[in-house]
Scaffold this motif. Structure first.
Motif, mmCIF file in Angstrom:
data_model
loop_
_atom_site.group_PDB
_atom_site.id
_atom_site.type_symbol
_atom_site.label_atom_id
_atom_site.label_comp_id
_atom_site.label_asym_id
_atom_site.label_seq_id
_atom_site.Cartn_x
_atom_site.Cartn_y
_atom_site.Cartn_z
ATOM 1 N N TRP A 43 0.868 -1.228 -0.038
ATOM 2 C CA TRP A 43 -0.080 -0.031 -0.068
ATOM 3 C C TRP A 43 0.806 1.229 0.012
ATOM 4 O O TRP A 43 0.274 2.320 0.025
ATOM 5 N N TRP A 44 2.203 1.143 -0.021
ATOM 6 C CA TRP A 44 3.053 2.263 0.034
ATOM 7 C C TRP A 44 2.920 2.880 -1.136
ATOM 8 O O TRP A 44 3.155 2.449 -2.335
ATOM 9 N N PRO A 45 2.855 4.451 -1.284
ATOM 10 C CA PRO A 45 2.833 5.181 -2.308
ATOM 11 C C PRO A 45 4.130 5.402 -2.978
ATOM 12 O O PRO A 45 5.125 5.635 -2.563
ATOM 13 N N SER A 58 -6.631 3.131 -7.478
ATOM 14 C CA SER A 58 -6.928 4.009 -6.214
ATOM 15 C C SER A 58 -7.893 5.203 -6.700
ATOM 16 O O SER A 58 -8.546 5.890 -6.020
ATOM 17 N N ARG A 61 -11.693 3.707 -7.466
ATOM 18 C CA ARG A 61 -12.216 2.932 -6.356
ATOM 19 C C ARG A 61 -13.569 3.251 -5.845
ATOM 20 O O ARG A 61 -14.465 2.183 -5.969
#
Length: 217
Positions: A43-45, A58, A61
């Motif tokens: 989930w790290w951008p 994202s 969604r």
């Protein structure tokens, strides 16, 4: 909490968020994770230079949910209103327009004094103190939070402690008595500056000035 404290907290929080966001973008754009051999969580951008800041999943969604766009509009509107409120708070005059003084001629009488008039009176009294060459006085706050903010410029070689004591015992005490603070002092933010002594002139400069004066005469 004073306005200055709120401003510092908000600016500090915004600055921290901007710095963290910039570091995340910089780390992903420079491919720091791969060079360091670090595998960030899923989930790290922005973990690589070829990855967009927001993935397609994202971005799309919540688009099929009926509450998504109203929530986005409401959130943006709240941010705009908060920004406008903050701007208006900065533009608002901190000096109280009028002060309601305790009745001096009997019950039922309301006596009001302009805040600027009281500040000007304190400033004028400050100029009458020994060794004070300039003064600037502001009256800030309201009600029990009323306070004085003053800047005094003293003559070269003047005693700072004596000037502070004279200001507290004179103009500041009179201002407290004027607003009904008998036997107590108004909160005071006092800054004292001592003017520098003029630098001694070199004999050559003195001779040049004497020659110029002779030519003019």
């Amino acid at each position: 909490m004073s306005r200055a404290t709120v401003n510092r907290l908000l600016l500090g929080l915004i600055g921290v968020l901007l710095v963290l966001g910039a570091l995340l973008v910089l780390a992903g754009g420079l491919d720091v994770y791969r060079h360091l051999g670090v595998t960030p969580p899923g989930w790290w951008p922005l973990t690589s230079p070829h990855q967009p800041v927001l993935s397609t999943a994202s971005r799309t969604r919540w688009r099929d949910r009926g509450w998504w766009w109203p929530a986005v509009v409401a959130g943006l509107a709240a941010l705009v209103l908060l920004a406008l409120w903050w701007l208006l708070a900065q533009l608002r005059r901190p000096t109280p327009t009028e002060l309601e003084l305790p009745a001096v001629a009997g019950p039922g009488l309301r006596v009001r004094l302009r805040g600027t008039a009281l500040a000007e009176a304190v400033q004028g009294a400050s100029l009458g103190l020994p060794e004070v060459t300039a003064a600037r006085v502001l009256l800030l706050g309201r009600g029990r939070r009323l306070r004085l903010q003053a800047i005094l410029l003293l003559e070269p070689g003047a005693g700072v402690a004596a000037a502070v004591e004279a200001f507290r015992a004179g103009p500041a005490a009179h201002a407290a008595a004027a607003v009904g603070r008998t036997g107590e002092q108004l909160p005071l933010d006092l800054r004292v500056q001592v003017a520098r002594s003029p630098a001694p002139q070199h004999p050559r400069q003195q001779r040049r000035r004497a020659r110029r004066a002779a030519r003019v005469s």
